[in-house]
Design a protein around this motif. Structure first.
Motif, PDB file in Angstrom:
ATOM      1  N   ARG A 284      -6.439   1.768   4.746  1.00  0.00           N
ATOM      2  CA  ARG A 284      -5.941   0.685   5.600  1.00  0.00           C
ATOM      3  C   ARG A 284      -7.064  -0.321   5.807  1.00  0.00           C
ATOM      4  O   ARG A 284      -8.231   0.045   5.850  1.00  0.00           O
ATOM      5  CB  ARG A 284      -5.499   1.219   6.940  1.00  0.00           C
ATOM      6  CG  ARG A 284      -4.295   2.092   6.826  1.00  0.00           C
ATOM      7  CD  ARG A 284      -3.829   2.494   8.194  1.00  0.00           C
ATOM      8  NE  ARG A 284      -2.659   3.338   8.064  1.00  0.00           N
ATOM      9  CZ  ARG A 284      -1.765   3.468   8.995  1.00  0.00           C
ATOM     10  NH1 ARG A 284      -1.905   2.840  10.122  1.00  0.00           N
ATOM     11  NH2 ARG A 284      -0.726   4.238   8.807  1.00  0.00           N
TER      12      ARG A 284
ATOM     13  N   GLY B 246       0.847  -1.181   0.000  1.00  0.00           N
ATOM     14  CA  GLY B 246       0.000   0.000   0.000  1.00  0.00           C
ATOM     15  C   GLY B 246       0.878   1.225   0.000  1.00  0.00           C
ATOM     16  O   GLY B 246       2.061   1.173   0.282  1.00  0.00           O
TER      17      GLY B 246
ATOM     18  N   THR C 241      -3.805   4.873   0.061  1.00  0.00           N
ATOM     19  CA  THR C 241      -4.534   3.606   0.040  1.00  0.00           C
ATOM     20  C   THR C 241      -5.181   3.383   1.398  1.00  0.00           C
ATOM     21  O   THR C 241      -4.576   3.661   2.428  1.00  0.00           O
ATOM     22  CB  THR C 241      -3.611   2.417  -0.283  1.00  0.00           C
ATOM     23  OG1 THR C 241      -2.556   2.382   0.679  1.00  0.00           O
ATOM     24  CG2 THR C 241      -3.056   2.506  -1.678  1.00  0.00           C
TER      25      THR C 241
END
Length: 157
Positions: free
Chosen positions: A22, A16, A20
């Motif tokens: 989580r 990531g 992005t």
């Protein structure tokens, strides 16, 4: 392959990056419905009958402890030798609840009774040694003195 180059590739690999989302861990609530369903199945299988008005139940363990249930729900199947106790329990030393459970102790617990009696005698002896002796015990104010002779009472018809 070169271990240094492999370490660089591993450091560069990212799952990531900036921006992005989580991953959030979603905890599913544990349900006791499955356990309750199994319990209902066992109850139906053994055809237990509820015994009403049970005030307390005590389970005596070998390590001088008592599992005490106050106002449990008791279900019994005599045919299958099954007893079910439901309710909150507390584990106590046998000495903590000794006067209340004395009638419940059987001959197999006679050595436990002797040990507890010896312990109480030691405690009472220690308490008597620490206490100051008094000349005469004070009379309780609520009890009147006996007056008269009660052995020679005339018969009343």
């Amino acid at each position: 392959m070169n271990p240094e180059k492999l370490a660089q590739l591993q450091a560069a690999a990212r799952t990531g990056g900036k921006g992005t989302p989580r991953r959030k861990i979603v905890k599913k609530p544990t349900s006791t419905a499955a356990d309750d369903h199994k319990l209902v199945g066992v109850v139906q299988k053994h055809k237990v009958q509820t015994i009403p008005h049970v005030v307390e139940a005590n389970l005596f363990r070998d390590d001088q402890h008592v599992v005490h249930f106050k106002a449990p729900k008791v279900q019994l199947s005599v045919k299958d030798h099954v007893v079910m106790l439901q309710g909150r329990s507390a584990t106590k030393q046998i000495t903590e609840c000794f006067p209340e459970i004395l009638p419940q102790l059987g001959p197999e617990n006679m050595d436990v009774i002797r040990q507890i009696a010896a312990m109480y005698q030691r405690q009472m002896g220690a308490a008597a040694g620490d206490a100051k002796p008094q000349a005469a015990a004070p009379r309780e104010e609520g009890i009147p003195e006996l007056v008269g002779d009660f052995e020679n009472v005339p018969d009343v018809e």
